[in-house]
Design an enzyme around this catalytic site. Structure first.
Site, mmCIF file in Angstrom:
data_model
loop_
_atom_site.group_PDB
_atom_site.id
_atom_site.type_symbol
_atom_site.label_atom_id
_atom_site.label_comp_id
_atom_site.label_asym_id
_atom_site.label_seq_id
_atom_site.Cartn_x
_atom_site.Cartn_y
_atom_site.Cartn_z
ATOM 1 N N ASN A 20 7.378 1.186 -0.338
ATOM 2 C CA ASN A 20 8.649 1.652 -1.088
ATOM 3 C C ASN A 20 7.883 3.442 0.219
ATOM 4 O OD1 ASN A 20 9.137 0.469 -2.913
ATOM 5 N ND2 ASN A 20 6.975 0.014 -3.274
ATOM 6 N N GLU B 84 -8.022 -15.381 2.786
ATOM 7 C CA GLU B 84 -9.064 -16.708 3.041
ATOM 8 C C GLU B 84 -8.670 -17.663 4.339
ATOM 9 O OE1 GLU B 84 -11.450 -19.583 0.600
ATOM 10 O OE2 GLU B 84 -9.389 -19.485 -0.469
#
EC number: 4.4.1.5
Length: 131
Positions: free
Chosen positions: A60, A122
């Site tokens: 944005n 991860e």
């Protein structure tokens, strides 16, 4: 029904693209500016969107930082050699925040890295290779 993508908001699209593409090895699949809405969407992943789930990076315009909150956990990636992957990530300027090793109370070998906005990624060892 199948998973198409997950979206995360990013403060600096160039830094995020450098992280996901140059450090994690994803491809920029498409990118489009939306001037009337003052935002840009970039889709990254390891294969075609028609065959793989991807990550949508939403920037944005005029927003450079987000409160990540405590609800979102992480994105997980499977890797064949977690130790060399972490070394490569560090060599390219990435941040390893949890060194490779067995997960607590288990034997699966994992590590965590962090993207420029603080999102956790991860890494999960997908083969039996351990150093």
């Amino acid at each position: 029904m199948f998973l198409l993508h997950t979206m995360i908001r990013v403060g600096d699209l160039d830094k995020s693209l450098q992280f996901y593409c140059d450090i994690l090895g994803m491809n920029l699949l498409r990118k489009k500016d939306y001037p009337s809405g003052e935002f840009t969407l970039a889709f990254v992943g390891y294969g075609k969107e028609s065959e793989n789930a991807v990550i949508e990076l939403t920037h944005n315009w005029g927003t450079d930082k987000y409160d990540l909150g405590n609800g979102f956990g992480h994105i997980a990636l499977g890797v064949e050699d977690i130790y060399s992957t972490c070394d490569k990530i560090r060599d390219k300027g990435g941040k390893v925040v949890r060194e490779p090793g067995p997960m607590k109370h288990g034997t699966t070998v994992i590590a965590f890295v962090e993207d420029p906005d603080g999102y956790k990624i991860e890494l999960i060892q997908t083969s039996s290779k351990k150093d």
